[in-house]
Design a protein around this motif. Structure first.
Motif, PDB file in Angstrom:
ATOM      1  N   GLY A  34      29.079  10.049  20.070  1.00  0.00           N
ATOM      2  CA  GLY A  34      30.518   9.037  19.619  1.00  0.00           C
ATOM      3  C   GLY A  34      30.074   9.157  17.610  1.00  0.00           C
ATOM      4  N   ILE A  35      29.430   9.955  16.904  1.00  0.00           N
ATOM      5  CA  ILE A  35      29.346  10.016  15.656  1.00  0.00           C
ATOM      6  C   ILE A  35      30.201  10.931  14.808  1.00  0.00           C
ATOM      7  CG2 ILE A  35      27.495   9.642  14.087  1.00  0.00           C
ATOM      8  CD1 ILE A  35      24.998   8.395  15.351  1.00  0.00           C
ATOM      9  N   PRO A  36      30.733  10.973  13.970  1.00  0.00           N
ATOM     10  CA  PRO A  36      31.421  11.444  13.843  1.00  0.00           C
ATOM     11  C   PRO A  36      30.543  12.815  12.960  1.00  0.00           C
ATOM     12  CG  PRO A  36      31.985   9.431  12.561  1.00  0.00           C
ATOM     13  CD  PRO A  36      31.922   8.872  14.156  1.00  0.00           C
ATOM     14  N   ASP A  37      31.290  13.555  12.126  1.00  0.00           N
ATOM     15  CA  ASP A  37      30.229  14.424  11.722  1.00  0.00           C
ATOM     16  C   ASP A  37      30.972  13.651  10.201  1.00  0.00           C
ATOM     17  OD1 ASP A  37      32.746  16.263  11.858  1.00  0.00           O
ATOM     18  OD2 ASP A  37      31.458  17.585  12.541  1.00  0.00           O
ATOM     19  N   PHE A  38      30.403  14.734   9.633  1.00  0.00           N
ATOM     20  CA  PHE A  38      31.158  14.803   8.028  1.00  0.00           C
ATOM     21  C   PHE A  38      31.935  15.719   7.504  1.00  0.00           C
ATOM     22  CE2 PHE A  38      27.123  12.128   8.362  1.00  0.00           C
ATOM     23  CZ  PHE A  38      27.196  11.204   7.148  1.00  0.00           C
ATOM     24  N   ARG A  39      30.987  16.995   8.356  1.00  0.00           N
ATOM     25  CA  ARG A  39      32.522  18.077   7.726  1.00  0.00           C
ATOM     26  C   ARG A  39      33.365  19.081   8.117  1.00  0.00           C
ATOM     27  NH1 ARG A  39      26.770  19.404   6.087  1.00  0.00           N
ATOM     28  NH2 ARG A  39      26.419  19.918   3.375  1.00  0.00           N
ATOM     29  N   SER A  40      33.372  18.713   9.520  1.00  0.00           N
ATOM     30  CA  SER A  40      34.300  19.299  10.531  1.00  0.00           C
ATOM     31  C   SER A  40      36.125  18.944   9.278  1.00  0.00           C
ATOM     32  CB  SER A  40      33.758  19.204  11.671  1.00  0.00           C
ATOM     33  OG  SER A  40      33.487  20.038  11.807  1.00  0.00           O
ATOM     34  N   PRO A  41      37.576  19.183   9.607  1.00  0.00           N
ATOM     35  CA  PRO A  41      38.443  18.944   9.835  1.00  0.00           C
ATOM     36  C   PRO A  41      38.356  17.708  10.976  1.00  0.00           C
ATOM     37  CG  PRO A  41      38.924  21.522  10.191  1.00  0.00           C
ATOM     38  CD  PRO A  41      36.874  20.808  10.782  1.00  0.00           C
ATOM     39  N   GLY A  42      39.010  15.768   9.587  1.00  0.00           N
ATOM     40  CA  GLY A  42      38.733  15.038  11.022  1.00  0.00           C
ATOM     41  C   GLY A  42      37.916  14.882  10.306  1.00  0.00           C
ATOM     42  N   GLY A  43      36.521  15.153   9.636  1.00  0.00           N
ATOM     43  CA  GLY A  43      35.371  14.110   9.640  1.00  0.00           C
ATOM     44  C   GLY A  43      35.524  13.130   8.556  1.00  0.00           C
ATOM     45  N   ILE A  44      34.029  12.232   8.578  1.00  0.00           N
ATOM     46  CA  ILE A  44      34.276  11.781   7.742  1.00  0.00           C
ATOM     47  C   ILE A  44      35.006  12.285   6.088  1.00  0.00           C
ATOM     48  CG2 ILE A  44      32.289  10.129   5.810  1.00  0.00           C
ATOM     49  CD1 ILE A  44      30.985   9.999   8.887  1.00  0.00           C
ATOM     50  N   TRP A  45      34.218  13.251   5.471  1.00  0.00           N
ATOM     51  CA  TRP A  45      34.096  13.794   4.260  1.00  0.00           C
ATOM     52  C   TRP A  45      36.230  14.317   4.021  1.00  0.00           C
ATOM     53  CZ3 TRP A  45      29.030  16.605   3.540  1.00  0.00           C
ATOM     54  CH2 TRP A  45      28.420  15.973   3.281  1.00  0.00           C
ATOM     55  N   SER A  46      36.120  14.835   4.843  1.00  0.00           N
ATOM     56  CA  SER A  46      37.944  14.727   5.340  1.00  0.00           C
ATOM     57  C   SER A  46      39.535  13.886   4.756  1.00  0.00           C
ATOM     58  CB  SER A  46      38.659  15.945   6.296  1.00  0.00           C
ATOM     59  OG  SER A  46      38.546  14.490   7.890  1.00  0.00           O
ATOM     60  N   LYS A  47      38.416  12.132   5.005  1.00  0.00           N
ATOM     61  CA  LYS A  47      39.283  11.105   5.129  1.00  0.00           C
ATOM     62  C   LYS A  47      38.592  10.267   3.442  1.00  0.00           C
ATOM     63  CE  LYS A  47      39.697  10.649   9.702  1.00  0.00           C
ATOM     64  NZ  LYS A  47      39.265   9.895  10.717  1.00  0.00           N
ATOM     65  N   ASN A  48      37.290  10.476   2.694  1.00  0.00           N
ATOM     66  CA  ASN A  48      36.946  10.105   1.886  1.00  0.00           C
ATOM     67  C   ASN A  48      35.870  11.279   1.465  1.00  0.00           C
ATOM     68  OD1 ASN A  48      37.762   6.479   1.659  1.00  0.00           O
ATOM     69  ND2 ASN A  48      36.453   7.266   4.267  1.00  0.00           N
ATOM     70  N   GLU A  49      35.884  11.511  -0.289  1.00  0.00           N
ATOM     71  CA  GLU A  49      35.672  11.823  -0.370  1.00  0.00           C
ATOM     72  C   GLU A  49      34.132  11.551  -0.486  1.00  0.00           C
ATOM     73  OE1 GLU A  49      35.664  14.554  -2.339  1.00  0.00           O
ATOM     74  OE2 GLU A  49      37.418  15.123  -1.647  1.00  0.00           O
ATOM     75  N   PRO A  50      32.878  12.690  -0.468  1.00  0.00           N
ATOM     76  CA  PRO A  50      31.283  11.514  -0.786  1.00  0.00           C
ATOM     77  C   PRO A  50      31.065  11.537  -2.380  1.00  0.00           C
ATOM     78  CG  PRO A  50      30.866  14.008  -0.279  1.00  0.00           C
ATOM     79  CD  PRO A  50      32.561  13.859  -0.126  1.00  0.00           C
ATOM     80  N   ILE A  51      30.431  10.092  -2.259  1.00  0.00           N
ATOM     81  CA  ILE A  51      30.077   9.103  -3.245  1.00  0.00           C
ATOM     82  C   ILE A  51      29.043  11.026  -3.918  1.00  0.00           C
ATOM     83  CG2 ILE A  51      29.416   7.856  -4.195  1.00  0.00           C
ATOM     84  CD1 ILE A  51      30.378   6.419  -2.479  1.00  0.00           C
ATOM     85  N   ASN A  52      29.732  11.121  -5.047  1.00  0.00           N
ATOM     86  CA  ASN A  52      27.852  11.795  -5.854  1.00  0.00           C
ATOM     87  C   ASN A  52      27.029  10.279  -6.651  1.00  0.00           C
ATOM     88  OD1 ASN A  52      26.285  12.646  -8.707  1.00  0.00           O
ATOM     89  ND2 ASN A  52      27.232  14.198  -7.229  1.00  0.00           N
ATOM     90  N   TYR A  53      25.890  10.825  -6.503  1.00  0.00           N
ATOM     91  CA  TYR A  53      24.823   9.958  -6.748  1.00  0.00           C
ATOM     92  C   TYR A  53      24.944   9.101  -8.420  1.00  0.00           C
ATOM     93  CZ  TYR A  53      19.821   8.298  -7.427  1.00  0.00           C
ATOM     94  OH  TYR A  53      18.329   7.220  -7.244  1.00  0.00           O
ATOM     95  N   GLN A  54      25.027  10.957  -8.703  1.00  0.00           N
ATOM     96  CA  GLN A  54      24.896   9.670 -10.069  1.00  0.00           C
ATOM     97  C   GLN A  54      26.252   8.536 -10.467  1.00  0.00           C
ATOM     98  OE1 GLN A  54      22.804  10.243 -12.498  1.00  0.00           O
ATOM     99  NE2 GLN A  54      21.805  11.488 -11.503  1.00  0.00           N
TER     100      GLN A  54
END
Length: 252
Positions: A34-54
């Protein structure tokens, strides 16, 4: 014999014949919990741009947003439990068939399933605790969350005043050197590299199957979708990880 059973039997034979296996896992093994992945359509990164470390380092506002996202995901992450795939992997380790588990996942489900901490190499860290980026002090998340809910702010270390961040590797942050070295060593010395739920298109993860093959290991891949390394594999199974691996590890 249908194709699915034939592939499961072939996987079982590969597991039985292996004396020093490495299990490599990606998001696909945990989506079954039940943990959503990051890269797939509908995944976490499709809803929020990943935050860069810098950006995390340079902006208080970004640090607050990073913590807001972590706590928003908290219920999903905290309620997730190991599935049949995690439990099958744990059995391979407990039976001394698998030397270690190398994982891209940050959810800690391999440990929950029974794999000892010293047998799990976490390439991207772990989201269930935090660390000070200056002195390395470890922090549990419950008090950080309680303070954040009272007043959203970016926590700082009570020991040295450094920034506190979840113990995960962000975009733009260096991969952990010790874990990368350990993962490479285990891969070089394995006789079977079993990849579960990883797309194998992003390096350095995609490099491990290549290293294993160059050192005469066999390669088995289980993933719902085709991967970037299917052409190298001795066995490819495009199916759900849990049922397939459970059937191969503990046949009826």
């Amino acid at each position: 014999m249908d194709a699915g059973k034939q592939q499961t039997d072939q996987l079982r034979q590969m597991l039985d014949q292996s004396r020093r296996m490495v299990v490599f896992t990606g998001a696909g093994i945990s989506t079954e919990s039940g943990i959503p992945d990051f890269r797939s359509p509908g995944g976490i990164w499709s809803k929020n741009e990943p935050i860069n470390y810098q950006d995390f380092i340079s902006s208080e506002k970004t640090r607050i947003e990073s913590w807001r996202r972590r706590f928003a995901l908290g219920e999903v992450l905290d309620q997730a439990r190991p599935n049949a795939g995690h439990l099958a992997v744990a059995k391979l380790v407990q039976r001394n068939k698998a030397a270690c588990v190398i994982t891209q996942n940050i959810d800690g489900l391999h440990q929950q399933a029974g794999v000892p901490d010293d047998k799990v190499i976490e390439l991207h860290g772990n989201t269930h605790y935090a660390v000070c980026l200056e002195c390395g002090k470890r922090f549990e998340l419950v008090p950080i969350r309680q303070a954040f809910e009272q007043k959203p702010h970016a926590p700082v270390c009570d020991l040295c005043g450094g920034m506190v961040k979840t113990a995960t590797v962000s975009f733009g942050q260096s991969m952990p050197a010790a874990e990368m070295h350990a993962a490479r060593e285990q891969t070089v010395n394995c006789d079977l590299f079993l990849s579960l739920g990883s797309s194998l298109v992003v390096y350095p993860a995609a490099g491990f199957p290549e290293i294993a093959k160059r050192n005469n290991a066999r390669l088995a891949i289980i993933n719902r979708d085709p991967t970037g390394m299917d052409h190298l594999a001795d066995l490819v199974i495009h199916d759900s990880i849990g049922p397939v691996l459970a059937a191969a590890v503990d046949p009826e």
